[in-house]
Write an enzyme that holds these catalytic residues in place. Structure first.
Site, PDB file in Angstrom:
ATOM      1  N   ASP A  99     -40.860  -0.112 -13.084  1.00  0.00           N
ATOM      2  CA  ASP A  99     -39.804  -0.806 -13.987  1.00  0.00           C
ATOM      3  C   ASP A  99     -40.333  -0.473 -15.554  1.00  0.00           C
ATOM      4  O   ASP A  99     -41.400  -1.173 -15.659  1.00  0.00           O
ATOM      5  CB  ASP A  99     -40.067  -2.200 -13.761  1.00  0.00           C
ATOM      6  CG  ASP A  99     -38.468  -2.812 -14.838  1.00  0.00           C
ATOM      7  OD1 ASP A  99     -38.356  -1.887 -15.617  1.00  0.00           O
ATOM      8  OD2 ASP A  99     -37.801  -3.910 -14.368  1.00  0.00           O
ATOM      9  N   GLY A 135     -32.604   5.252 -18.435  1.00  0.00           N
ATOM     10  CA  GLY A 135     -31.842   5.906 -18.530  1.00  0.00           C
ATOM     11  C   GLY A 135     -32.405   6.959 -19.572  1.00  0.00           C
ATOM     12  O   GLY A 135     -32.039   7.813 -20.545  1.00  0.00           O
ATOM     13  N   TRP A 136     -33.291   5.796 -19.661  1.00  0.00           N
ATOM     14  CA  TRP A 136     -34.215   6.014 -21.227  1.00  0.00           C
ATOM     15  C   TRP A 136     -34.628   8.269 -21.139  1.00  0.00           C
ATOM     16  O   TRP A 136     -35.112   8.417 -20.278  1.00  0.00           O
ATOM     17  CB  TRP A 136     -35.089   5.616 -21.970  1.00  0.00           C
ATOM     18  CG  TRP A 136     -34.818   4.330 -22.496  1.00  0.00           C
ATOM     19  CD1 TRP A 136     -33.414   4.511 -22.296  1.00  0.00           C
ATOM     20  CD2 TRP A 136     -35.567   3.636 -22.804  1.00  0.00           C
ATOM     21  NE1 TRP A 136     -33.555   2.620 -22.545  1.00  0.00           N
ATOM     22  CE2 TRP A 136     -34.522   2.021 -23.108  1.00  0.00           C
ATOM     23  CE3 TRP A 136     -36.704   3.135 -22.783  1.00  0.00           C
ATOM     24  CZ2 TRP A 136     -35.787   1.698 -23.356  1.00  0.00           C
ATOM     25  CZ3 TRP A 136     -37.404   2.035 -23.098  1.00  0.00           C
ATOM     26  CH2 TRP A 136     -36.678   0.678 -23.134  1.00  0.00           C
ATOM     27  N   ASP A 185     -29.097  -3.789 -17.605  1.00  0.00           N
ATOM     28  CA  ASP A 185     -29.222  -4.917 -16.586  1.00  0.00           C
ATOM     29  C   ASP A 185     -27.374  -4.756 -16.199  1.00  0.00           C
ATOM     30  O   ASP A 185     -26.952  -5.218 -17.021  1.00  0.00           O
ATOM     31  CB  ASP A 185     -29.661  -5.727 -16.462  1.00  0.00           C
ATOM     32  CG  ASP A 185     -30.821  -5.502 -16.296  1.00  0.00           C
ATOM     33  OD1 ASP A 185     -31.777  -4.301 -16.349  1.00  0.00           O
ATOM     34  OD2 ASP A 185     -32.495  -6.257 -16.499  1.00  0.00           O
TER      35      ASP A 185
HETATM   36  C1  GLA Z   1     -35.654  -5.573 -15.685  1.00  0.00           C
HETATM   37  C2  GLA Z   1     -35.141  -4.891 -14.625  1.00  0.00           C
HETATM   38  C3  GLA Z   1     -34.253  -5.500 -13.588  1.00  0.00           C
HETATM   39  C4  GLA Z   1     -34.999  -6.707 -13.106  1.00  0.00           C
HETATM   40  C5  GLA Z   1     -36.014  -7.159 -14.363  1.00  0.00           C
HETATM   41  C6  GLA Z   1     -37.536  -8.060 -13.481  1.00  0.00           C
HETATM   42  O1  GLA Z   1     -34.882  -6.036 -16.518  1.00  0.00           O
HETATM   43  O2  GLA Z   1     -33.813  -3.789 -14.961  1.00  0.00           O
HETATM   44  O3  GLA Z   1     -33.612  -4.608 -12.496  1.00  0.00           O
HETATM   45  O4  GLA Z   1     -35.937  -5.695 -12.065  1.00  0.00           O
HETATM   46  O5  GLA Z   1     -35.949  -6.228 -14.864  1.00  0.00           O
HETATM   47  O6  GLA Z   1     -38.163  -8.588 -14.012  1.00  0.00           O
END
Ligand code: GLA
Length: 507
Positions: A271, A310-311, A331
């Site tokens: 992430d 999606g960047w 999200d």
């Molecule tokens: C980002 C991701 C989420 C989740 C949180 C966890 O927002 O896009 O899917 O993994 O971090 O902190």
């Protein structure tokens, strides 16, 4: 009387003199205290690994002009603003109209508001509060990471974030794994049990990332999950910190990949998060490639899930960095608007989906309670039509019969898991949105979503389905029954926010 009067006026003069003295003293103190320059620190919450979140603000003042460097565990920002007496306003470069920090100097403390929503009570900082500067590491030169041969169909499983966020632990994961088996989820194909953010501890003296107290033994947990015929997923970030502020893989990519492989982990969600404070978007590809290569070097088959919202047109280079799936959106939330917005953003990515590499409009919210059953059926149908990964985000230990019937609809799952791996795109006609997905056996899945506020009459024409001949068989995948096209047409009523989902084959 006179004496008394004299006395009164003398006393009045004394009081006035004393008042003046105190006013002068107060003004002098206020004059001194009006300097906002210095180092200030604001504590945040204590993470599950025992680390204290905080920021340190180093403020410089030149008359009414303020500049400052604000550092937290996961970001640093240069602020600029103004002071008026004890009042201050500081702005971040990306938002020149709304203060990042605003407030007043009160009794040697900064009292105010951060980003308009978080109360600030910052005290003078000492050297012990200093946050070490993260040094820049050049991203590697581009190369192609070989295909790991995994995820020939979109990955299916469960992920902890949508429901539990930071409240996830070993015991919950174990009971969830049990429920994946007893509920039939495993048999329906939901294999991965994925731990999202907040499992992380701190690094040991050798730099090995440890778990925090919520996950006492990750290898033992992996063994348990494997003993159920399931696979275990984990989470990290290419930045120094994860989105929830925990230590992440920046500068430790190979070491962390080996740690994950050593725990027998089968899936990594990676992430971007705090990497954005270090790298610009042009570094997305090499930075993701670094972990892709590190995973490959472990020799363990590990599904690689890129999460960078999606960047940088990730769908175009995701496979080259070893990625099996990549988020294409921000999200998801458990709402109709959020769910529809995420799936509609899939359109430009459609040509890039296929066996081994999938666009990911985020995890499922089915069963989390804030959409209607019709909306959840639409959610499941659309995720299947766009060949999305199916990662349940609900409590599979306590599913209602309706939630169960949606997540475990094998005919819809078969559309998602179709070997051809084509991703549907919508055609809009008023309030109706039609999504077509060609399937490996020559049939086609067609979903018609009613975006309107009232039930709608829906007509599906065989001639619009791209089939080579007349309709041989048509099946309603939610009613679980065959239906008939009459004169090349099938008509049905679809409730507001509901879906008609058919699988149609030609003679
Ligand atoms: C980002 C991701 C989420 C989740 C949180 C966890 O927002 O896009 O899917 O993994 O971090 O902190």
């Amino acid at each position: 009387m006179r004496d008394l009067r004299i006395g009164k006026s003398a006393m009045g003069a004394a009081v006035r003199a004393a008042g003046l003295f105190f006013l002068v003293v107060q003004l002098a103190t206020a004059g001194q205290a009006q300097s906002l320059a210095g180092k200030w620190t604001q504590p945040g919450k204590v993470l599950d690994n025992g680390e204290q979140q905080k920021w340190v603000l180093e403020l410089r003042q030149n008359g009414s002009e303020l500049t400052g460097t604000l550092k937290s565990l996961d970001y640093a920002v240069e602020l600029k603003g103004t002071a008026a007496g004890t009042h201050f306003e500081l702005f971040a470069p990306w938002q020149p109209a709304t203060p990042f920090l605003t407030g007043d100097l009160v009794d040697g403390e900064l009292h105010g508001m951060e980003r308009g929503r978080r109360p600030v009570l910052a005290k003078p900082a000492t050297a012990a509060d200093d946050i070490p500067t993260v040094s820049y590491i050049d991203p590697p030169a581009l190369k192609t990471v070989s295909d790991n041969g995994l995820a020939k169909t979109p990955p299916m499983g469960w992920n902890s974030w949508n429901l539990f966020a930071g409240k996830i632990d070993d015991q919950t994961v174990r009971t969830m794994a049990d429920a994946m088996v007893s509920s039939g989820m495993k048999d329906a194909g939901y294999i991965y049990v994925n731990i999202d953010d907040t499992w992380e501890g701190v690094r040991d003296a050798q730099g090995n990332l440890q778990t925090n107290h919520k996950f006492p033994d990750m290898k033992a947990l992996a063994d348990y999950v494997h003993s159920k015929g399931l696979k275990l997923g984990i989470y990290s970030s290419p930045g120094p910190r994860t989105c929830a502020g925990y230590p992440a893989s920046y500068g430790h990519e190979e070491q962390d990949a080996r740690t994950f492989a050593g725990w027998d982990v089968d899936y990594l969600k990676y992430d971007w998060c705090s990497a954005r404070n270090i790298y610009k978007n042009d570094a997305l590809q090499p930075v993701y490639q670094k972990m892709g290569a590190a995973l490959e070097a472990t020799g363990r088959p590990i599904v690689y899930s890129l999460c960078e919202y999606g960047w940088g047109e990730v769908e175009k280079w995701g496979p080259a960095v070893g990625g099996n799936l990549w988020r294409t959106t921000g999200d998801i939330r458990d709402s109709w608007q959020s769910m529809m917005a995420n799936v509609e953003k899939q359109v430009p990515t459609a040509p890039y989906a296929g066996p081994g590499h999938w666009n990911d409009p985020d995890m499922l919210e089915i069963g989390n309670g804030h959409m209607t059953d019709d909306e959840y059926r639409t959610h499941m149908s659309l995720w299947a039509l766009v060949a999305s990964p199916l990662l349940a985000g609900n409590d599979v230990r306590i599913m209602t019969p309706v939630t169960r019937s949606i997540l475990l609809n094998k005919e819809v799952i078969a559309v998602d898991q179709d070997a051809l791996g084509k991703q549907a795109s919508p055609v809009r006609n008023g309030d109706l949105e039609t999504w077509l997905k060609p399937l490996a056996d020559g049939s086609v899945a067609v979903g018609v979503v009613n975006l309107g506020a009232a039930a709608a009459q829906v007509t599906v024409k065989a001639s619009d389905l791209g089939l080579s001949g007349k309709v041989k068989k048509a099946r309603d995948l939610w009613a679980h029954q065959d239906v008939k096209f009459v004169g090349g047409v099938y008509a049905a009523t679809v409730p507001s926010h509901g879906v008609l989902l058919l699988r149609v084959s030609a003679k």
